[in-house]
Design a protein around this motif. Structure first.
Motif, short mmCIF file in Angstrom:
data_model
loop_
_atom_site.label_atom_id
_atom_site.label_comp_id
_atom_site.label_asym_id
_atom_site.label_seq_id
_atom_site.Cartn_x
_atom_site.Cartn_y
_atom_site.Cartn_z
N PRO A 547 0.80 -1.23 0.00
CA PRO A 547 0.00 0.00 0.00
C PRO A 547 0.83 1.28 0.00
N GLU A 548 2.07 1.23 0.52
CA GLU A 548 2.87 2.45 0.59
C GLU A 548 3.18 3.02 -0.79
N ARG A 549 3.15 2.18 -1.82
CA ARG A 549 3.41 2.68 -3.17
C ARG A 549 2.30 3.60 -3.65
N VAL A 550 1.15 3.49 -3.04
CA VAL A 550 0.01 4.33 -3.42
C VAL A 550 -0.25 5.41 -2.37
N VAL A 551 -0.20 5.02 -1.11
CA VAL A 551 -0.55 5.95 -0.03
C VAL A 551 0.38 7.15 -0.01
N THR A 552 1.68 6.95 -0.18
CA THR A 552 2.63 8.06 -0.09
C THR A 552 2.45 9.09 -1.19
N PRO A 553 2.49 8.71 -2.48
CA PRO A 553 2.33 9.75 -3.51
C PRO A 553 0.97 10.41 -3.50
#
Length: 764
Positions: A547-553
Motif C-alpha cells: 500500500p505504501e506505493r500508493v498511499v505516499t504519492p
C-alpha cells in the motif's frame, strides 16, 4: 513620547537653516508661478491626445544607486542615476543638484515623505554647495543621460542621528521658459548614525523557501517509483540565476531564519533521483537531475548551523481551512498529517531537526478560527502581522513581536511596514534602491522611538519573493551588517522574548479578516473533492500488498491540493485536484471483473467461473467476490441466492473464481457479480449476466432409454429374419442370384460443431 524625544534631540541650527532656505524660496514663488502661468493660459481649451509633462515633471529622475546605503563619518556619498527628458523641448544649461531635507521624526514622517511627488517651492530644501553640482549643456527631448554625484558626508549638514530625506533635482531652461526652474526631482532616504546605539533592535528576518506544486500523484511502475511532474518549471527556479537558486545563494551569507515548505525539498530530491515530465499526453524523462542535486547540496551546507522552520507539507492554506474546510470531515486530519510528514521530510533531506512549532497564515492575517486551526495541527506560535494585529491603545512605539494570546499560544507579530517593504516589482534599479533606503530608514526610526527599550522585531516578507525582490532584501540586510542600530536574532529566540505588557493581545474578530484575502481562498468544494479522493485512497489501500506505493504519492498530492500557492488560481487548483482523482480512478480500475456472457446450465448442479483481472504491478488481497441470483431456481451450494469467495491475485495476473450452483427448475436467472473489500465496501462496478437453466428429468431419461431398447430389439429381429432367408435360398439352389441391399438409413447430416446458442454451456 517617541516623537517628542526625537524633536528634543534635534539641534536648532539645521532648523534655522531650513527656515532660511524655505523663506528664500517662498519669496520667489509668486514670480515663478506667474511666469509659469503664461504658457499655460495660451494652451487653455486645447485638447491634445498626449500632454507632455511640464514643470517639475518634465524630466524623469531615477536614482539607481546610493552608496554607501548607511554612511558613517568620513564616507563619500555617491549617487548615480538617469535623467530622461519627457518634455517637448530641449533643456539648456541643466544642473543636477543634491538636496538634503531636515531630520524626519518618527516612522509616520518616513511614510509621509515617501508619498511626496514633484518639487514644491518653499517645502523642498536648497541644493548643497555648487561645488558638487553636475552640469549638462543640453538635454534634448526624449533623450536619457546618466549622471553621478559624489559628495563627502561632512558636507551634507547632517546633525543628529536619524533619517534625512535626500533629493536629487535637475534644473534648467527651455525655449518656452527661459528662466531657471526645477524640471525634475526624485527623493530617497539617508539613514545617519555616526555612533553605535547603546540599545539595538533585535531583528528577525524570515527567509522563505516555498514554491508552487509541480509533482503529480502519478509515478512510474518501476521499483523506484519515478515521479511524474506537471512541467519542468521548477528546474528554471533551481538553475543558476533562478529564483530559488538566488534565495539559497543570497541567504547563505545573511543572518536569517529559514522557513521551508517540505514539499519543495521532496520535489527537488525527487528530481535529483530521476523524474519524468508530462508532455503532449505522454511523459518524457526530466533533464535537470544535476541542477536539482546541486541545489539540495548547497542548501544542506547553508543550514548546517542555521535555524530552520518547517511548515506543514505543501504549505496548506490555514485561512481557507478555517473558513471553508473545517466543516468538511477529514480536513483537519490532513493538516495534522501534513505537519508530521513535513518534519520528517526536512530532517531526512537536510539532516537538521527543524522547528515545527510555527504556523504562518497568509499575510499574517489572523482571526480566532485561524488560530484554532493552527493549534490543532500542533503549532504553539502563529506568525501574524501588525496590520492584522492592530494596536488598540496609544502605544508610542512599535512593541516586541511576541504576544501571548491565550491557551498557551503565542502570536509572533511581524512588522507590517518592514514586511511589505519589498513588495511590488523591483526589476528597475531605482525601485530596488528606494526599497532598500526606506527599509533602513524604518529600522532606524523604529530603534529611535524608544532608545532605552530594546525590542525584538520580526520581518515576514512575501512567501515567494521574485529574484529581484530577493536581491533587494539581501542588499538591505547587508547594509545592516554593521549592527549599528540592529542585531540579528532567530525566530525561535524572538518568540521567547518577554512580551511587552502594553501591547495588545486580543486576536482580531472574524469579521475583520480582509475581504480581498477571503475572496482568494479555496472554496468548500475543494475540501469536498479532497474528501472524495481520500475515501477512494482508503478503500484502495486495503486491498494492496504494497500500500505504501500508493498511499505516499497520493497522500502528498492531497496535501498539495490545500497549498497556499493556489490562492488566486482557482482553475489551476481545480485542474490539479481533478487530475489526482482521475489518476486514482484509473489505478483502481486496473483491478476489475472481466465481462461475462450468458451461461447455460444443464443438470441439477454446475460450476460458474468468474474472472478477476489485476493489471497492477503489485498483488491485491483482502478482496471478496460476491455473486447474487435474483431467482430461487439458481442457488449457490444450496445456501441461498448469494455467495462470496475470497480473491487474491498477483500483479499482472488474472484469477478464475468458481462458484458451485444448484438448480431446481428450468428458466432464467439474473446473476450480479461485484467485488467488495473485506469490510463490505463495494469496489469497482458490478457486472450482470444471465444464467439459463435447462434441467433433464428422470422421466425423460426413462423414455429415452425405452426408445433405445426398442431400436435394439428391432435391429436384432431384422438380422435374424435376413439370416433365415439366406439359408433358405441356399438350400433351394438359388446361390447365383445377386444379393439385394437393405433399405438405406435416413441421412441426418454431419453433427454440427457450433455452440448450441450464445453464451457458455456449463455441464457437470
Amino acid at each position: 513620547m517617541a516623537q517628542a524625544a526625537d524633536i528634543q534631540g534635534m539641534r536648532p541650527s539645521p532648523a534655522r537653516r531650513w527656515l532660511r532656505r524655505t523663506a528664500s524660496v517662498a519669496l520667489g514663488a509668486p514670480l515663478l508661478a506667474g511666469l509659469l502661468a503664461v504658457p499655460a493660459a495660451g494652451n487653455a481649451g486645447a485638447s491634445a491626445p498626449f500632454k507632455a509633462p511640464t514643470g517639475s515633471s518634465t524630466v524623469d529622475v531615477s536614482l539607481d544607486t546610493l552608496s554607501p546605503a548607511a554612511p558613517v563619518k568620513g564616507d563619500t556619498l555617491t549617487v548615480s542615476g538617469t535623467l530622461t527628458n519627457k518634455g517637448r523641448q530641449t533643456i539648456d544649461g541643466a544642473e543636477i543638484d543634491l538636496r538634503v531635507g531636515p531630520r524626519l521624526s518618527g516612522r509616520g514622517e518616513v511614510d509621509d515623505a515617501a508619498k511626496r511627488k514633484g518639487y514644491t517651492p518653499g517645502a523642498d530644501p536648497d541644493a548643497i554647495d555648487d561645488k558638487y553640482t553636475v552640469k549638462i549643456a543640453k538635454l534634448p527631448k526624449g533623450i536619457s543621460q546618466n549622471f553621478t554625484l559624489a559628495v563627502p558626508v561632512d558636507k551634507l549638514d547632517l546633525d543628529a542621528s536619524g533619517v534625512y530625506q535626500l533629493g536629487v533635482s535637475v534644473s534648467g531652461r527651455t525655449a518656452a521658459a527661459p528662466f531657471e526652474q526645477v524640471l525634475g526631482i526624485e527623493r530617497s532616504f539617508l539613514p545617519w548614525q555616526p555612533e553605535e546605539s547603546d540599545k539595538r533592535t533585535k531583528l528577525t528576518f524570515l527567509w522563505p523557501l516555498i514554491a508552487s506544486p509541480h509533482v503529480t500523484a502519478e509515478t512510474r511502475s518501476d521499483e523506484q517509483q519515478t515521479p511524474v511532474f506537471t512541467d519542468d518549471a521548477l528546474a528554471e527556479e533551481l538553475a543558476p540565476g533562478g529564483r530559488l537558486q538566488q534565495m539559497v545563494a543570497l541567504g547563505s551569507r545573511l543572518p536569517v531564519t529559514w522557513v521551508v515548505d517540505p514539499d519543495l525539498l521532496a520535489s527537488v530530491a525527487a528530481m535529483a533521483g530521476g523524474y519524468e515530465v508530462k508532455s503532449d499526453g505522454t511523459t518524457v524523462p526530466g533533464k535537470n537531475r544535476a541542477v536539482a542535486g546541486q541545489w539540495i547540496t548547497a542548501l544542506q551546507k547553508v543550514v548546517e548551523d542555521g535555524k530552520v522552520i518547517a511548515l506543514p507539507f505543501g504549505d496548506p492554506d490555514l485561512a481557507s481551512i478555517a473558513h471553508r474546510g473545517k466543516g468538511v470531515s477529514g480536513t483537519l486530519s490532513h493538516l495534522q498529517n501534513a505537519s508530521t510528514v513535513g518534519a520528517s521530510t526536512v530532517e531526512t533531506i537536510l539532516h537538521v531537526k527543524p522547528s515545527t512549532d510555527f504556523a504562518w497564515p497568509v499575510n499574517g492575517a489572523v482571526d480566532p478560527g485561524i488560530v484554532d486551526v493552527a493549534t490543532s495541527a500542533g503549532a504553539h506560535h502563529v506568525i501574524a502581522r501588525s496590520d492584522s494585529f492592530k494596536e488598540t491603545g496609544s502605544l508610542p512605539y512599535t512593541p516586541t513581536a511576541a504576544r501571548p494570546i491565550g491557551g498557551g499560544t503565542t502570536a509572533v507579530v511581524a512588522d507590517h511596514r518592514l514586511s511589505t517593504a519589498f513588495d511590488g516589482s523591483l526589476l528597475r534599479a531605482d525601485a530596488s534602491t528606494l526599497a532598500v533606503q526606506k527599509f533602513l530608514a524604518q529600522t532606524l526610526t523604529l530603534n529611535e522611538q524608544a532608545p532605552d527599550n530594546e525590542r525584538s522585531i520580526v520581518v515576514a516578507p512575501q512567501r515567494m519573493p521574485t529574484t529581484a525582490q530577493a536581491q533587494t532584501m539581501a542588499r538591505a540586510l547587508e547594509a545592516l551588517s554593521g549592527n549599528r542600530w540592529t542585531q540579528p536574532q532567530d525566530l525561535v529566540a524572538s518568540s521567547e522574548v518577554k512580551p511587552d505588557p502594553l501591547a495588545t493581545t486580543k486576536v482580531p474578530r472574524a469579521s475583520a479578516y480582509p475581504k480581498k484575502l477571503r475572496n482568494q481562498e479555496l472554496p468548500t468544494q475543494a475540501f469536498q473533492d479532497i474528501r472524495t479522493t481520500q475515501g477512494s485512497i482508503d478503500s484502495f489501500e486495503t486491498i494492496l500488498t504494497q500500500p505504501e506505493r500508493v498511499v505516499t504519492p497520493f497522500g502528498n498530492a492531497v496535501n498539495r491540493s490545500m497549498s497556499t500557492s493556489w490562492r488566486g488560481r482557482s482553475l489551476e487548483a481545480q485542474a490539479y485536484r481533478d487530475a489526482v482523482l482521475t489518476y486514482l480512478k484509473d489505478l483502481t480500475g486496473e483491478v476489475q471483473l472481466i465481462d461475462k456472457s450468458d451461461v447455460t446450465l444443464s443438470g441439477r448442479s454446475a460450476t460458474i467461473p468468474v474472472t478477476v483481472q489485476n493489471k497492477l504491478v503489485q498483488g491485491v488481497d483482502r478482496l471478496v467476490l460476491r455473486l447474487k441470483s435474483d431467482n430461487i431456481r439458481l442457488k449457490f451450494n444450496d445456501d441461498g441466492t448469494m455467495a462470496e469467495l475470497p480473491v487474491r491475485i498477483g500483479g499482472g495476473h488474472s484469477q478464475s473464481v468458481k462458484f458451485d450452483t444448484a438448480t431446481s427448475a428450468n428458466g432464467r436467472a439474473q446473476v450480479t457479480a461485484r467485488l467488495f473489500t473485506e469490510d463490505g465496501t463495494p469496489y469497482g462496478e458490478e457486472m450482470t449476466f444471465t444464467v439459463k437453466v435447462s434441467e433433464v428429468t428422470p422421466t425423460v431419461l426413462l423414455v429415452i432409454a425405452g426408445g433405445l431398447l426398442l431400436l435394439v430389439l428391432a435391429g436384432v429381429r431384422m438380422y435374424s429374419h435376413r439370416k433365415r432367408a439366406v439359408a433358405s435360398d441356399t438350400a433351394n439352389g438359388d446361390g447365383g442370384e445377386p444379393e439385394q441391399p437393405s433399405d438405406p438409413t435416413p441421412d441426418t447430416g454431419p453433427e454440427s460443431g457450433a455452440p448450441s446458442g450464445t453464451g457458455e454451456k456449463v455441464d457437470r
